[in-house]
Design a protein around this motif. Structure first.
Motif, PDB file in Angstrom:
ATOM      1  N   TRP A  23       0.891  -1.220  -0.089  1.00 43.27           N
ATOM      2  CA  TRP A  23       0.080  -0.044   0.087  1.00 43.27           C
ATOM      3  C   TRP A  23       0.822   1.093  -0.010  1.00 43.27           C
ATOM      4  N   ALA A  24       1.904   1.183   0.833  1.00 39.59           N
ATOM      5  CA  ALA A  24       2.742   2.350   0.705  1.00 39.59           C
ATOM      6  C   ALA A  24       3.435   2.629  -0.472  1.00 39.59           C
ATOM      7  N   ALA A  25       3.727   3.983  -0.896  1.00 39.04           N
ATOM      8  CA  ALA A  25       4.660   4.374  -1.946  1.00 39.04           C
ATOM      9  C   ALA A  25       5.918   3.428  -1.753  1.00 39.04           C
ATOM     10  N   SER A  26       6.086   3.093  -3.174  1.00 41.85           N
ATOM     11  CA  SER A  26       7.551   2.270  -3.151  1.00 41.85           C
ATOM     12  C   SER A  26       8.848   3.100  -2.936  1.00 41.85           C
ATOM     13  N   LEU A  27       9.695   2.330  -2.545  1.00 45.22           N
ATOM     14  CA  LEU A  27      11.043   3.128  -2.254  1.00 45.22           C
ATOM     15  C   LEU A  27      11.599   3.760  -3.724  1.00 45.22           C
ATOM     16  N   GLU A  28      11.299   3.215  -4.710  1.00 44.68           N
ATOM     17  CA  GLU A  28      11.868   3.870  -6.167  1.00 44.68           C
ATOM     18  C   GLU A  28      11.042   5.065  -6.339  1.00 44.68           C
ATOM     19  N   LEU A  29       9.825   4.849  -6.041  1.00 44.96           N
ATOM     20  CA  LEU A  29       8.900   6.172  -6.173  1.00 44.96           C
ATOM     21  C   LEU A  29       9.556   7.358  -5.364  1.00 44.96           C
ATOM     22  N   SER A  30       9.556   6.757  -4.262  1.00 52.04           N
ATOM     23  CA  SER A  30      10.014   7.950  -3.079  1.00 52.04           C
ATOM     24  C   SER A  30      11.155   8.443  -3.454  1.00 52.04           C
ATOM     25  N   VAL A  87       2.452  14.093 -10.866  1.00 52.69           N
ATOM     26  CA  VAL A  87       2.748  12.805 -10.941  1.00 52.69           C
ATOM     27  C   VAL A  87       1.427  12.072 -10.160  1.00 52.69           C
ATOM     28  N   LEU A  88       1.235  10.717 -11.025  1.00 53.88           N
ATOM     29  CA  LEU A  88       0.221   9.907 -10.378  1.00 53.88           C
ATOM     30  C   LEU A  88       0.692   8.398 -10.125  1.00 53.88           C
ATOM     31  N   ASP A  89       0.631   7.902  -9.121  1.00 54.15           N
ATOM     32  CA  ASP A  89       1.169   6.501  -8.856  1.00 54.15           C
ATOM     33  C   ASP A  89       0.213   5.581  -9.273  1.00 54.15           C
ATOM     34  N   ASP A  90       0.699   4.124  -9.386  1.00 55.92           N
ATOM     35  CA  ASP A  90      -0.031   3.054  -9.875  1.00 55.92           C
ATOM     36  C   ASP A  90      -0.845   3.180 -11.214  1.00 55.92           C
ATOM     37  N   ARG A 130      -4.202  20.247 -21.404  1.00 57.58           N
ATOM     38  CA  ARG A 130      -3.268  20.384 -22.410  1.00 57.58           C
ATOM     39  C   ARG A 130      -1.930  20.019 -21.833  1.00 57.58           C
ATOM     40  N   LEU A 131      -1.752  19.074 -21.234  1.00 60.98           N
ATOM     41  CA  LEU A 131      -0.368  18.800 -20.792  1.00 60.98           C
ATOM     42  C   LEU A 131       0.012  17.379 -21.579  1.00 60.98           C
ATOM     43  N   ARG A 132       1.352  17.374 -21.470  1.00 62.28           N
ATOM     44  CA  ARG A 132       2.011  16.077 -22.099  1.00 62.28           C
ATOM     45  C   ARG A 132       2.309  15.147 -21.021  1.00 62.28           C
ATOM     46  N   THR A 133       2.299  13.693 -21.438  1.00 64.50           N
ATOM     47  CA  THR A 133       2.524  12.908 -20.457  1.00 64.50           C
ATOM     48  C   THR A 133       3.598  11.999 -20.439  1.00 64.50           C
ATOM     49  N   TYR A 134       4.417  11.712 -19.135  1.00 66.63           N
ATOM     50  CA  TYR A 134       5.699  11.165 -19.464  1.00 66.63           C
ATOM     51  C   TYR A 134       5.700   9.773 -18.466  1.00 66.63           C
ATOM     52  N   ASP A 135       6.575   8.750 -19.062  1.00 66.05           N
ATOM     53  CA  ASP A 135       6.596   7.446 -18.531  1.00 66.05           C
ATOM     54  C   ASP A 135       7.870   7.509 -17.521  1.00 66.05           C
ATOM     55  N   LEU A 136       7.312   7.152 -16.146  1.00 65.49           N
ATOM     56  CA  LEU A 136       8.303   7.083 -15.064  1.00 65.49           C
ATOM     57  C   LEU A 136       8.683   5.712 -14.849  1.00 65.49           C
ATOM     58  N   ARG A 137       8.469   4.576 -15.739  1.00 69.51           N
ATOM     59  CA  ARG A 137       8.570   3.307 -15.311  1.00 69.51           C
ATOM     60  C   ARG A 137       9.995   3.059 -15.050  1.00 69.51           C
ATOM     61  N   PRO A 138      11.189   3.464 -15.832  1.00 67.83           N
ATOM     62  CA  PRO A 138      12.343   3.117 -15.604  1.00 67.83           C
ATOM     63  C   PRO A 138      12.884   3.436 -14.184  1.00 67.83           C
ATOM     64  N   TRP A 139      12.150   4.417 -13.604  1.00 67.33           N
ATOM     65  CA  TRP A 139      12.465   5.001 -11.934  1.00 67.33           C
ATOM     66  C   TRP A 139      11.503   4.404 -11.142  1.00 67.33           C
ATOM     67  N   THR A 140      10.321   4.008 -11.331  1.00 67.51           N
ATOM     68  CA  THR A 140       9.285   4.057 -10.407  1.00 67.51           C
ATOM     69  C   THR A 140       8.544   2.455 -10.648  1.00 67.51           C
ATOM     70  N   GLN A 141       9.000   1.785 -11.394  1.00 67.97           N
ATOM     71  CA  GLN A 141       8.461   0.292 -11.377  1.00 67.97           C
ATOM     72  C   GLN A 141       9.152  -0.605 -10.289  1.00 67.97           C
ATOM     73  N   ALA A 176       8.603  -4.132  -7.208  1.00 65.19           N
ATOM     74  CA  ALA A 176       8.603  -5.539  -7.453  1.00 65.19           C
ATOM     75  C   ALA A 176       7.453  -6.089  -7.601  1.00 65.19           C
ATOM     76  N   ILE A 177       6.244  -5.272  -7.269  1.00 63.30           N
ATOM     77  CA  ILE A 177       4.930  -5.781  -7.644  1.00 63.30           C
ATOM     78  C   ILE A 177       4.271  -5.194  -8.809  1.00 63.30           C
ATOM     79  N   GLY A 178       4.821  -4.555  -9.764  1.00 60.77           N
ATOM     80  CA  GLY A 178       4.468  -4.148 -10.885  1.00 60.77           C
ATOM     81  C   GLY A 178       3.766  -2.505 -10.769  1.00 60.77           C
ATOM     82  N   ARG A 179       3.863  -1.932  -9.923  1.00 61.71           N
ATOM     83  CA  ARG A 179       3.354  -0.590  -9.718  1.00 61.71           C
ATOM     84  C   ARG A 179       4.306   0.393 -10.670  1.00 61.71           C
ATOM     85  N   TRP A 180       3.699   1.637 -11.030  1.00 61.56           N
ATOM     86  CA  TRP A 180       4.629   2.295 -11.731  1.00 61.56           C
ATOM     87  C   TRP A 180       4.025   3.808 -11.741  1.00 61.56           C
TER      88      TRP A 180
END
Length: 225
Positions: free
Chosen positions: A58-65, A176-179, A197-208, A210-214
């Motif tokens: 449930w907690a924000a991941s270490l990677e995302l933090s 930033v949006l988690d999950d 009118r925002l552009r959206t960017y992929d944070l998977r390289p830094w936030t994914q 062990a349980i697949g959240r990004w």
């Protein structure tokens, strides 16, 4: 059979959505050295948090933090809003302590009991627990005022709160949006990005994790110039 079909549909939806999501610009991305250094610094407290206060899933991941801390530095954030409170409430306040300018961190949650847990955790670390605010007391005058907004509020209201998060992000700010691995959450950001009118960017390289959240990030062109 139904579960396999659902997973297949979600994979197709993800592929379609990823077409609309761009790689993160280099000036917003942490270096490997900085990202790993921040994770190393946060790891003991994160382990304590997921052991004593919240569940690891449930907690924000270490990677995302670690990424959020570095992102605050990258955008030189002066006003930070998080929807949902928890370990990141500490991370943002830790950034505020190190910054060479005044930083306001506002944490809003719809769960009063959880706000008290967050408050107790911050106090246990000697971190000021001010600006922990119930959702129903949210100040509408703060719309469009934040350099960084993080939407990690728990439960079914999160997709609806993405639009609120976008409203509170100032021009040139970041959201930033988690999950984002969950279809409803990811689509809520893509919809808010289109409407604002925002552009959206992929944070998977830094936030994914062990349980697949990004996570995903949205911002306007002002930050990219």
């Amino acid at each position: 059979m139904e579960t396999h079909l659902q997973h297949a549909v979600e994979r197709v939806q993800l592929w379609r959505d990823l077409v609309r999501i761009e790689p993160l610009p280099a000036h917003l991305a942490p270096t490997d050295e900085n990202w790993h250094a921040l994770m190393h610094e946060l790891e003991p407290l994160h382990e304590r948090y997921v052991t004593e206060v919240s569940d690891r899933n449930w907690a924000a991941s270490l990677e995302l933090s670690a990424f959020l801390w570095q992102l605050c530095r990258a955008v030189d954030a002066k006003r930070v809003l998080e929807l949902g409170s928890g370990f990141t409430s500490y991370v943002f306040r830790r950034y505020a302590e190190e910054a060479d300018h005044d930083v306001q961190v506002l944490s809003i949650d719809d769960d009063d009991a959880w706000l008290e847990k967050t408050s107790a955790f911050l106090r246990s670390l000697g971190v000021p627990d001010r600006d922990l605010t119930p959702l129903h007391e949210r100040d509408e005058a703060l719309v469009g005022q934040f350099d960084l907004v993080f939407n990690d509020i728990v439960g079914a209201i999160r997709p609806a709160m993405t639009a609120v998060a976008a409203d509170h992000t100032k021009p040139g700010g970041v959201l930033v949006l988690d999950d984002a691995n969950r279809v409803a959450d990811r689509r809520s950001l893509l919809t808010a990005a289109r409407d604002h009118r925002l552009r959206t960017y992929d944070l998977r390289p830094w936030t994914q994790d062990a349980i697949g959240r990004w996570a995903l990030l949205a911002t306007d062109s002002a930050l990219l110039s």
